[in-house]
Design an enzyme around this catalytic site. Structure first.
Site, PDB file in Angstrom:
ATOM      1  N   ASP A  24      47.517 129.438 148.354  1.00 57.18           N
ATOM      2  CA  ASP A  24      48.882 129.991 148.411  1.00 57.18           C
ATOM      3  C   ASP A  24      49.030 131.398 147.832  1.00 57.18           C
ATOM      4  OD1 ASP A  24      49.318 127.464 149.372  1.00 57.18           O
ATOM      5  OD2 ASP A  24      50.423 126.746 147.634  1.00 57.18           O
ATOM      6  N   LYS A 133      50.097 124.264 154.889  1.00 52.43           N
ATOM      7  CA  LYS A 133      50.301 122.970 154.237  1.00 52.43           C
ATOM      8  C   LYS A 133      51.781 122.816 153.891  1.00 52.43           C
ATOM      9  CE  LYS A 133      48.943 124.336 149.491  1.00 52.43           C
ATOM     10  NZ  LYS A 133      50.232 124.090 148.803  1.00 52.43           N
ATOM     11  N   CYS A 166      50.075 123.556 142.902  1.00 49.47           N
ATOM     12  CA  CYS A 166      49.291 123.343 144.125  1.00 49.47           C
ATOM     13  C   CYS A 166      47.786 123.323 143.890  1.00 49.47           C
ATOM     14  CB  CYS A 166      49.658 124.398 145.156  1.00 49.47           C
ATOM     15  SG  CYS A 166      51.364 124.246 145.742  1.00 49.47           S
TER      16      CYS A 166
END
Length: 230
Positions: A24, A133, A166
């Site tokens: 990310d 995702k 995450c």
């Protein structure tokens, strides 16, 4: 084989059966004006993390490791985010921020938006894999597990944001699926106070994986390359 000095002990892996995972590294998480910044989280110290990820990616690619880039987010209608029947609807700070600030509606973590894009300094190359995702874990509703198993990959080296959300979520899920997870601590950044970073790294090295750093990682890969040449 490469032996990486790490906490709580060294770990040995084959670079060509190992993936470097970049979690990310989007404007949302690493750039002023992105989601985390607008939600009240400090992103002022992410620049060194970006530089360290660049270094790790370059070394991993040279060693023949697969590079996987995750992008967290949802479709324009936020169907993938889940409605009120999903805990994600209630706990996602991006969704809560948009509900509290209607002018931001449709701008945070929306696929195709500036917020969703990877930061300019980190661009995937041919041969890399980019995976969207919809939740914190990169294993949830993605083909990650099948991609890794089909390539015989058992070791995962993690970088990215956020360490305590995450990154840790994906590493934990990998642990339950029998993957060996390593975090490069100076190539990650927390969402929240500094103690969140320390707590996440403590959890990982104590219960779920290993912790190292970018310089040690690059040195280990370099030593392996020299050994092959010799």
């Amino acid at each position: 084989m490469t032996t990486l000095t790490a906490r709580p002990e060294a770990i040995t892996f084959d670079p060509q059966q190992t993936a470097l995972i970049v979690v990310d590294m989007q404007n949302a998480y690493a750039t002023p004006g992105g989601y985390l910044d607008l939600a009240g989280f400090d992103v002022s110290t992410t620049r060194p993390v970006i530089a360290n990820i660049q270094t790790a990616v370059t070394a991993a690619r040279a060693a023949g490791m697969l590079i996987i880039w995750f992008q967290n987010g949802w479709d324009e209608q936020y169907v993938e985010a889940g409605g009120p029947g999903s805990p994600n609807y209630h706990k996602s700070n991006a969704l809560k921020t948009m509900r509290n600030q209607p002018l931001l509606q449709g701008k945070l973590l929306t696929k195709g938006s500036w917020d969703y894009q990877l930061v300019d300094e980190l661009m995937p190359q041919p041969g890399d894999i980019v995976l969207p995702k919809p939740r914190y874990s990169g294993f949830f509703n993605t083909p990650l597990d099948s991609i890794l198993r089909s390539r015989g990959i058992r070791h995962l080296v993690f970088t990215g944001i956020a360490t305590n959300v995450c990154v840790e979520s994906t590493l934990r899920d990998g642990f339950f699926l029998e993957y060996f997870g390593v975090v490069l601590e100076d190539a990650t950044h927390q969402a929240g106070p500094e103690f969140a970073q320390k707590a996440a790294l403590f959890n990982i090295e104590t219960f779920f994986g290993w912790v190292s750093d970018v310089e040690t990682f690059c040195d280990a890969l370099s030593s392996t390359s020299f050994a092959r040449i010799a």
